[in-house]
Design an enzyme around this catalytic site. Structure first.
Site, PDB file in Angstrom:
ATOM      1  N   LYS A   1      17.941 -19.525 -24.265  1.00 35.40           N
ATOM      2  CA  LYS A   1      18.746 -18.389 -24.727  1.00 35.40           C
ATOM      3  C   LYS A   1      20.171 -18.918 -24.866  1.00 35.40           C
ATOM      4  O   LYS A   1      21.118 -18.444 -24.227  1.00 35.40           O
ATOM      5  CB  LYS A   1      18.639 -17.241 -23.713  1.00 35.40           C
ATOM      6  CG  LYS A   1      19.222 -15.931 -24.171  1.00 35.40           C
ATOM      7  CD  LYS A   1      18.358 -15.199 -25.190  1.00 35.40           C
ATOM      8  CE  LYS A   1      19.093 -13.993 -25.744  1.00 35.40           C
ATOM      9  NZ  LYS A   1      18.378 -13.322 -26.842  1.00 35.40           N
TER      10      LYS A   1
ATOM     11  N   ASP B   1       2.589 -16.347 -18.980  1.00 32.15           N
ATOM     12  CA  ASP B   1       1.659 -15.215 -18.854  1.00 32.15           C
ATOM     13  C   ASP B   1       1.291 -14.693 -20.236  1.00 32.15           C
ATOM     14  O   ASP B   1       0.130 -14.386 -20.516  1.00 32.15           O
ATOM     15  CB  ASP B   1       2.290 -14.076 -18.046  1.00 32.15           C
ATOM     16  CG  ASP B   1       1.912 -14.135 -16.569  1.00 32.15           C
ATOM     17  OD1 ASP B   1       1.681 -15.249 -16.070  1.00 32.15           O
ATOM     18  OD2 ASP B   1       1.844 -13.067 -15.927  1.00 32.15           O
TER      19      ASP B   1
ATOM     20  N   ASP C   1      13.453 -14.710 -26.935  1.00 32.89           N
ATOM     21  CA  ASP C   1      12.938 -13.454 -27.506  1.00 32.89           C
ATOM     22  C   ASP C   1      12.129 -13.732 -28.770  1.00 32.89           C
ATOM     23  O   ASP C   1      11.044 -13.181 -28.976  1.00 32.89           O
ATOM     24  CB  ASP C   1      14.092 -12.453 -27.768  1.00 32.89           C
ATOM     25  CG  ASP C   1      15.290 -13.076 -28.482  1.00 32.89           C
ATOM     26  OD1 ASP C   1      15.324 -14.305 -28.653  1.00 32.89           O
ATOM     27  OD2 ASP C   1      16.201 -12.309 -28.871  1.00 32.89           O
TER      28      ASP C   1
ATOM     29  N   TYR D   1      15.332 -18.370  -9.847  1.00 33.86           N
ATOM     30  CA  TYR D   1      14.437 -18.222  -8.691  1.00 33.86           C
ATOM     31  C   TYR D   1      15.061 -18.788  -7.416  1.00 33.86           C
ATOM     32  O   TYR D   1      14.778 -18.322  -6.325  1.00 33.86           O
ATOM     33  CB  TYR D   1      13.119 -18.958  -8.946  1.00 33.86           C
ATOM     34  CG  TYR D   1      12.065 -18.149  -9.642  1.00 33.86           C
ATOM     35  CD1 TYR D   1      12.269 -17.641 -10.921  1.00 33.86           C
ATOM     36  CD2 TYR D   1      10.836 -17.901  -9.026  1.00 33.86           C
ATOM     37  CE1 TYR D   1      11.287 -16.913 -11.559  1.00 33.86           C
ATOM     38  CE2 TYR D   1       9.850 -17.172  -9.664  1.00 33.86           C
ATOM     39  CZ  TYR D   1      10.080 -16.681 -10.927  1.00 33.86           C
ATOM     40  OH  TYR D   1       9.106 -15.960 -11.561  1.00 33.86           O
TER      41      TYR D   1
ATOM     42  N   ASP E   1       7.906 -18.344 -16.644  1.00 28.99           N
ATOM     43  CA  ASP E   1       7.044 -17.394 -15.934  1.00 28.99           C
ATOM     44  C   ASP E   1       6.508 -16.372 -16.931  1.00 28.99           C
ATOM     45  O   ASP E   1       5.306 -16.095 -16.984  1.00 28.99           O
ATOM     46  CB  ASP E   1       7.862 -16.704 -14.829  1.00 28.99           C
ATOM     47  CG  ASP E   1       7.028 -15.710 -14.039  1.00 28.99           C
ATOM     48  OD1 ASP E   1       5.879 -16.049 -13.714  1.00 28.99           O
ATOM     49  OD2 ASP E   1       7.525 -14.600 -13.759  1.00 28.99           O
TER      50      ASP E   1
END
Ligand code: IPM
Ligand code: MN
Length: 352
Positions: free
Chosen positions: A189, A249, A221, A142, A245
């Site tokens: 990851k 959600d 994942d 970001y 993020d």
């Protein structure tokens, strides 16, 4: 106690839902003899329209001088549909995070027993799910270097993390886990990304200092899959900005009630409390939006100032309102209450 609260209502339904949270805070203040001073300030599309800046300096000053910030929502479709817009409301949010040093976003996700049937997942999967997602908020892709080549045919976004940034958020996550079920999942990851390997290395180095916490590591994942398959297996999840993020959600739909979930962004200078949902422009001004996520954000605000009994009473009021069906149309289409009616009911319950 005297509380200085900055109020950044923002766009869409922001002003309506923040008003209900203020009713609740006022009722708490009256009951427990606190004095609350609210300082309203502009943010988002409203601030762009009036001052040309989604997070104006004046607003930043108000936040810096506050004990806590109550935030509504930002976003306006007129910017989403204009790819050439030079400033966007979302930039205000990112600027606020950076300037206030809001390095951690905390999203508790717990099911409400009276609303279990709202979840898109099977009841036996979600019943009793109770987790906190701790998202790093001021680093990673970001805020890394980004740009376009001269011929515009190449673009890049860079993901960067320092050990210091990782340590401070992990510390917070370990401490949350310590106060809960003592399980921490570090999501990364690390099979692909150098930043993720630094996250993992840093967490592993910190483990011995938190012997009572059970730590596990999960690729993002796999975590995305396990979250909806076995949500109960998670207690505290900690992860970097972009993964957080997405994961937060995803976690929020487990309960099926997006309009009920609060969040806190913990900072170096002050902290910001806001619902996790957006500005819901289609409902703006209609007195139909669910104010509960903002009211529960106000409860987190009280907790952050060590007003634990007060926060508990707000939660009790919300639970009672849900049990008694004092809910907006997103929860009950047949017999909906208005946004303002829910706020009034909660304030009255608190007054006793
Ligand atoms: C959030 C939002 C923001 C983010 C957007 C609006 C910039 O999705 O708070 O999660 O991506 O961080
Ligand atoms: Mn998001």
């Amino acid at each position: 106690m005297k509380l200085n609260i900055a109020v950044l209502a923002g766009d869409g339904i922001g002003p309506e839902i923040v008003t209900q949270a203020q009713k609740v805070l006022d009722a708490i203040a009256a009951k427990y003899h606190h004095e609350i001073i609210y300082s309203p300030a502009l943010v988002g599309a409203t601030a762009i329209d009036q001052l040309g800046d989604p997070y104006p300096e004046t607003t930043h000053e108000v936040c810096m001088n506050s004990d806590a910030v109550l935030f509504g929502a930002i976003g306006d479709p007129k910017f989403d549909n204009d790819p050439k817009a030079k400033v966007r409301p979302e930039q205000g949010l990112l600027a606020m995070r950076k300037k206030l040093g809001l390095y951690a976003n905390i999203r508790p996700v717990a099911t409400f027993p009276s609303l279990l049937d709202k979840s898109p997942l099977r009841l036996d999967i979600v019943e009793g799910a109770d987790m906190v997602v701790v998202r790093e908020l001021t680093g990673g892709i970001y805020f890394g270097e980004k740009g376009r080549s001269e011929d515009l045919k190449k673009a890049f976004d860079t993901c960067t993390y320092t050990t210091e940034e990782i340590e401070r958020i992990l510390k917070l996550a370990f401490s949350y886990a310590g106060k809960r079920d003592k399980r921490l999942t570090v999501v990364d990851k690390a099979n692909v990304l150098a930043t993720s390997r630094l996250w993992r290395e840093t967490a592993q180095a910190m483990e011995p200092a938190y012997k009572d916490i059970e730590v596990d590591y999960m690729f993002v994942d796999n975590a995305a899959m396990q979250l909806i398959q076995w949500p109960k297996k998670f207690d505290v999840i900690v992860t970097e900005n972009m993964f957080g993020d997405i994961i937060s959600d995803e976690a929020s739909v487990i309960t099926g009630s997006l309009g009920l979930l609060p969040s806190a962004s913990v900072g170096v200078h002050t902290s910001v409390f806001e619902p996790i949902h957006g500005s819901y422009p289609q409902a703006a001004g209609k007195d139909i939006a669910n104010p509960v996520a903002t009211v529960l954000s106000a409860a987190m605000l009280l907790e952050s100032l060590d007003l634990l009994e007060e926060a508990q009473l707000v939660r009790e009021a919300v639970n009672k309102s849900l049990e008694e069906g004092i809910v907006t149309e997103d929860i009950n289409k047949e017999k909906p209450y208005k946004t303002s009616e829910v706020g009034d009911w909660l304030a009255k319950y608190i007054a006793g």
